[in-house]
Every structure is written in C-alpha cells, then in structure tokens.
Design an enzyme around this catalytic site. Structure first.
Site, PDB file in Angstrom:
ATOM      1  N   GLU B 155      11.296 -63.450 -15.435  1.00  0.00           N
ATOM      2  CA  GLU B 155      10.993 -64.302 -16.582  1.00  0.00           C
ATOM      3  C   GLU B 155      12.224 -65.137 -16.975  1.00  0.00           C
ATOM      4  OE1 GLU B 155       8.682 -62.294 -19.483  1.00  0.00           O
ATOM      5  OE2 GLU B 155       8.640 -63.991 -20.863  1.00  0.00           O
ATOM      6  N   GLU B 158      12.428 -67.904 -14.513  1.00  0.00           N
ATOM      7  CA  GLU B 158      11.391 -68.892 -14.839  1.00  0.00           C
ATOM      8  C   GLU B 158      11.856 -69.781 -16.006  1.00  0.00           C
ATOM      9  OE1 GLU B 158       7.621 -67.203 -16.009  1.00  0.00           O
ATOM     10  OE2 GLU B 158       6.767 -69.168 -16.485  1.00  0.00           O
ATOM     11  N   CYS B 180       4.514 -60.194 -22.103  1.00  0.00           N
ATOM     12  CA  CYS B 180       4.546 -58.726 -21.938  1.00  0.00           C
ATOM     13  C   CYS B 180       3.455 -58.026 -22.731  1.00  0.00           C
ATOM     14  CB  CYS B 180       5.885 -58.161 -22.415  1.00  0.00           C
ATOM     15  SG  CYS B 180       7.280 -58.875 -21.584  1.00  0.00           S
ATOM     16  N   SER B 200       4.586 -67.531 -19.980  1.00  0.00           N
ATOM     17  CA  SER B 200       5.258 -67.164 -18.733  1.00  0.00           C
ATOM     18  C   SER B 200       4.230 -66.668 -17.717  1.00  0.00           C
ATOM     19  CB  SER B 200       6.272 -66.055 -19.009  1.00  0.00           C
ATOM     20  OG  SER B 200       6.638 -65.437 -17.782  1.00  0.00           O
ATOM     21  N   LYS B 239      -3.115 -52.013 -23.663  1.00  0.00           N
ATOM     22  CA  LYS B 239      -2.737 -51.836 -22.254  1.00  0.00           C
ATOM     23  C   LYS B 239      -3.896 -51.251 -21.446  1.00  0.00           C
ATOM     24  CE  LYS B 239       1.526 -53.370 -21.973  1.00  0.00           C
ATOM     25  NZ  LYS B 239       1.913 -54.436 -21.015  1.00  0.00           N
ATOM     26  N   GLU B 242      -5.605 -54.261 -20.350  1.00  0.00           N
ATOM     27  CA  GLU B 242      -4.828 -54.937 -19.302  1.00  0.00           C
ATOM     28  C   GLU B 242      -4.992 -54.240 -17.950  1.00  0.00           C
ATOM     29  OE1 GLU B 242      -0.621 -55.298 -20.153  1.00  0.00           O
ATOM     30  OE2 GLU B 242      -0.198 -56.078 -18.157  1.00  0.00           O
ATOM     31  N   GLU B 247      -8.236 -59.030 -11.974  1.00  0.00           N
ATOM     32  CA  GLU B 247      -7.276 -59.685 -11.075  1.00  0.00           C
ATOM     33  C   GLU B 247      -6.083 -58.794 -10.707  1.00  0.00           C
ATOM     34  OE1 GLU B 247      -7.880 -60.489 -14.265  1.00  0.00           O
ATOM     35  OE2 GLU B 247      -6.087 -61.258 -15.296  1.00  0.00           O
ATOM     36  N   CYS B 385       6.549 -52.714 -29.854  1.00  0.00           N
ATOM     37  CA  CYS B 385       5.823 -51.595 -29.231  1.00  0.00           C
ATOM     38  C   CYS B 385       6.082 -50.247 -29.905  1.00  0.00           C
ATOM     39  CB  CYS B 385       6.186 -51.476 -27.762  1.00  0.00           C
ATOM     40  SG  CYS B 385       6.062 -53.012 -26.854  1.00  0.00           S
TER      41      CYS B 385
END
Ligand code: SF4
Ligand code: SF4
Lengths: 113, 420
Positions: B155, B158, B180, B200, B239, B242, B247, B385
């Site tokens: 990241e 990037e 994230c 990102s 999560k 996620e 994908e 978190c």
C-alpha cells in the site's frame, strides 16, 4: 402511536419511555459511548506500549521475513511490491453495490446516507 | 441452534459458497430488545431501526448493514446476536489429522483476548495467544501481523506511485483511501461507488495472508494447499463477510476457510480446558509469522497511517527515520488531520478517521473535489479494531450502566407518578 392499539407489553414499555425516554435515551447513549471510548483508550495505550517496548523491530521494511519474501533474486515476491505476483495474489477489484441500497430507498426505507 | 459465547449469542452457522450479501451477520432478538435506541444512535448507516410502536429494533436489510457490530457491542441488554459462527466446524478440523489448520490472528485480538480471562483492559497477551493456538492443535501458528507488514510494503508503494505520478494519464487518483477495514470497504462500495478508484487496490492483511498461506506457506512447509484450512481470527464481525467474498480465491482454492472473532477464540480456549493465564509466552512460526511494531499498531485508529508513513518517509526522503513515533496521526475518535514534512519531498497531507458517519463527511469532501489529502485512513469502528464488533464486551456497558439505567428509569418513573 395510539394507546388503543397497544399491547400490554407495549404499554408498560411506553410508560417507561414516556417517563424518561427523551432525556434518558440520549443520556444513556452518551454514557454507553463514553464508557466504551474510555475502554478503547486503554486498549489503544497498550498497543502503542507494545509497539515501543515489546516489538524489537518497529518498521515493516526492516522485518527479516519481509526482506526474504521480497528478495530480488530468490524471494517469492521477487518482482517487488505492486509487482506481477503481488497483483495476482495481494490486490483486488471492488464491486459497485449501490443498486441494492437504491432499491431499498425506493421501497421507502430511510437511511442516514 | 444458538449458543452463548462470552456474553453474546451466536447462531451456529458455517456458510460455504453463500453470497455474503444475503446473510444477517448481526440481528436483534426481539424478545430481548428493550427499545432503548442505543444501537440506532451508534449506527452510521441507519440500518438498524424501530420496526413497531413498541420501539423494537431490527437490522432492516443486509444491504444497509456494514456488519461493523457497533450496535452489538453497545447494546446494554445483550439483545443483538451474531448470525455466523464457525466454532464447531473448526473444532472438527482441529481433530482431523488429515487437515493442516493454519492460524491467522489479527493485531487487535492480542489486546482484547486477555480480558476474557480476567486481565485488565487492553493487556497485551500475544505470547500466550500463540501458545494457546498451539495447544488448541493448530498446525501452523502464522500471524496476520506479518501481512500487515506486507500491506505496508504494497500500500505504501502504491501511494508513493500515485503521489509521484499524480496527474499523469493512467494513474489512479489522490487521495488514496486505505482498504484494510471490511466495514469501510462495503460502505464505499454501497454508498459511494464513484470513489472506488480512490480506494487502495491492496487486499486487507487477512485478504493477503489467506492466499500467501496456500501458495508461499504451502511451498515452504511442503503442505498440500487442498488440505490446508485457514482460520482468520479477528476483532471484527465484518471480517466474516470479507472471508466469504467470492473473489477471494486467488490461491486456486478458497483463500480463507473460516473466520472467528476474539470472543469465539476465548470460548474455544475455555472449552478445550486450557489454563490460559498459566501459559508460557510463545513465538509464532516463522516465514508467515514474524512481525514488527508497525504491524501491531494496525489494531488502532491511526496505526495503518503511522506504519505507512514509517515506510513512505524513508522511501521519499532517502533518509533513515530515526524516531519511528509519528504521534500526530494517533487518534481516539472523529477525524484527525496532519501535515507530515518529508525532507527532499515536501509535505504529505493525511487524514485519519474512524466511525462511518465521519467517513461519510470525508467522502463528501472528496466528491466535491475539496479534499487536500494524499492519504486517508478509515476504520468503521471508533478508535479502530481494538474497539471492533468482535471484541470482548466491556463489562461496564453491560453491568454498571445497566444498573444505573434501571435506577434512573425507576427514579424518573416514580417522580412522575401522579399523587394519589
Ligand atoms: S440497543 Fe439493544 S435493547 Fe436498545 S434498542 Fe437496540 S437492540 Fe434494543
Ligand atoms: S452492524 Fe454496524 S452497520 Fe450494521 S446495524 Fe449494526 S451498527 Fe449499523
């Protein structure tokens, strides 16, 4: 809200609500939130303490296993960060999920956004 | 079937190949809801609302819910439950000698887990956590902190690319948003899809560790990827969403097989009869286990930013950063902005934000073309978190606030009773 339609359970609850709902619910949210944030502050402090005192290395680029995986000769990701293999395994594309939100709003559901 | 785990109810449900958009990851039990409205106040999207005259709340539609779990951790009555739990399946896999079970705990788990065993709030229990995972029977004690370091490399690189090539054709736009937090990612996909080029392209650390475990990790340990079962251990509810994204199969298999949270890990340790407090401190297994201070601060709001700046500073200036503490980006709540001076480069403008209603403000700013920042970190949970929806419940919220509220209700109710 009409009293006629109310269930007993609803009636008892509404008495409580009417007695103090306006003041109470707002206060309680603040209190719950304040207690939660106090706890969050304590957890955050421990994170920074560990960063400074528990972890011997402080920067990602200095992690020996990071150096190993990105090693330009023998590393698994030898073509570097954002390289070809990284793109395949570690990067992604996002999806426009707005259609379902729009459908919900069209049904008359109000959201904050 | 429902089960109580560390004071929260869970539906025993381990979905496979199901569209996560169709799952209620959190929902209200109408029989326990006391209509206090706290959940509605803390929800950034308005997904949870009153559904009848009694004021009983429900998450009205999965499309509006970002699965952050802030309603759950703040409900004083324990009325909100989780809809997904892999605990039973994980116990089965740990018993199966043919399955290679891989642990992948997030940074914030080690600052919450101890609380379930009586430790003071926030106590760091990383060493004991690794020991407990080994005792539970995990074959490889890998750690999501390693891929937090990988995330910084990816990241950060990037970001440096976007900054250096700003304005050139084919370059992704500034500001760059972090990616994230799965609550934030679903939020931007749902409410601001036009901002997706700003996000990102990096997967989250857990999104990286899954595929690295089944490729690089398999190669380094001589394991068959097909036999590997990767377990994401998170301070988070989102999560779980996620991990189920269709994908996420770049390793050639499902990258993440199961996701549990801090409360569920504590439950498993207790269930297995492990004496957590007397465990020795142990290290994770190398290769995908070793990590740094930059990785552990991913657990708090401002941490990803600080970790990224520890890299960006050195790359952009060509100089060593002597003091890694970049305190200006540390934050508790709301939106914090800072100008970070980098020699040989100039000023890097950053913003750190937690809570989805704050995220909304920054999104509007970017859409209006008024955002002055290079890099914006967003976390759905206030404080980051460590305050995730999967963390141990603050006993203060449940016990003392509950009692003081009852006292107040009674007091007010009695005070207003008509005189007979
Ligand atoms: S916070 Fe809990 S009790 Fe209060 S309205 Fe929401 S679900 Fe019901
Ligand atoms: S999980 Fe988060 S987004 Fe969903 S209803 Fe609860 S607070 Fe709102």
């Amino acid at each position: 809200m009409s009293a006629m339609k109310m269930t007993r359970r609803g009636f008892i609850k509404t008495c409580g609500i009417m007695a103090g709902y306006a003041v109470l619910s707002v206060n309680m949210t603040k209190e719950v939130f304040a207690a939660a944030m106090n706890m969050v502050g304590m957890r955050q402090k421990q994170v920074y303490d560990a960063d400074a005192h528990v972890y011997k290395i402080r920067k990602s680029q200095d992690n020996p296993m990071i150096k190993k995986i990105y090693d330009t000769k023998s590393g698994f990701l030898h073509d570097g960060p954002c390289g070809h293999k990284s793109h395949h395994l570690l990067h992604t594309e996002y999806k426009d999920r707005s259609a379902r939100v729009k459908a919900l709003k069209d049904k008359g559901v109000t959201l904050n956004i | 079937m429902m089960r109580s785990v560390e004071g929260v109810m869970y539906q025993v449900n381990a979905p496979k190949g199901v569209d996560p958009d169709d799952i209620f990851f959190v929902q209200v039990d109408p029989n326990k809801c006391e209509a206090c409205g706290t959940c509605e106040e803390v929800c950034g999207t308005g997904a949870i609302k009153s559904i009848n005259d009694d004021g009983i709340r429900q998450v009205v539609d999965t499309a509006a819910c970002m699965n952050c779990g802030q309603c759950l951790v703040n409900c004083p009555y324990g009325a909100i439950y989780e809809g997904v739990s892999y605990v039973d399946e994980l116990f089965e896999k740990l018993k199966d000698p043919d399955t290679v079970v891989v642990s992948m705990p997030a940074p914030a788990v080690r600052y919450g887990l101890g609380e379930c065993f009586g430790a003071p709030t926030g106590t760091y229990v990383g060493g004991k956590m690794h020991a407990a995972l080994r005792k539970l029977g995990f074959d490889y004690i890998w750690d999501n902190e390693f891929t937090a370091d990988v995330t910084i490399m990816e990241e950060g690189t990037e970001l440096i690319g976007r900054v250096k090539n700003a304005g050139k054709e084919g370059t992704l736009p500034l500001p760059q948003f972090t990616s994230c937090c799965p609550g934030w990612v679903k939020f931007v996909e749902s409410f601001h899809p036009e901002l997706l080029p700003h996000v990102s392209t990096c997967k989250s650390p857990i999104g990286m560790l899954g595929p690295l475990a089944k490729t690089y990790g398999a190669q380094e340990t001589g394991s068959k990827p097909k036999k590997m079962y990767t377990v994401s251990i998170m301070p988070c509810v989102a999560k779980k969403y996620e991990g189920l994204r269709p994908e996420m199969d770049d390793s050639g298999q499902r990258d993440i097989d199961a996701t549990i949270n801090t409360r569920e890990l504590a439950y498993m340790i207790k269930k297995a009869g492990i004496e957590f407090n007397s465990l020795p401190d142990e290290d994770p297994d190398p290769v995908l286990g070793e990590s740094t201070g930059a990785a552990t601060i991913f657990g708090t709001s401002g941490g990803v930013m600080e970790a990224a700046l520890r890299l960006a500073y050195e790359v952009l200036s060509g100089q060593k950063l002597n003091d890694p503490d970049i305190k200006v980006v540390r934050t508790h709540e709301g939106i914090k902005t800072a100008d970070v001076k980098v020699p040989n480069f100039g000023t890097v403008k950053v913003a750190v934000c937690s809570g989805l209603s704050n995220a909304q403000k920054l999104c509007e700013e970017v859409k209006a073309g008024k955002s002055p920042y290079h890099f914006i970190e967003i976390m759905a949970c206030p404080g980051g978190c460590v305050n995730g929806g999967g963390q141990p419940i603050d006993p203060d919220v449940r016990a003392s606030l509950f009692k003081s509220m009852i006292a107040k209700v009674n007091r007010r109710y009695n005070a207003r009773k008509p005189v007979a």
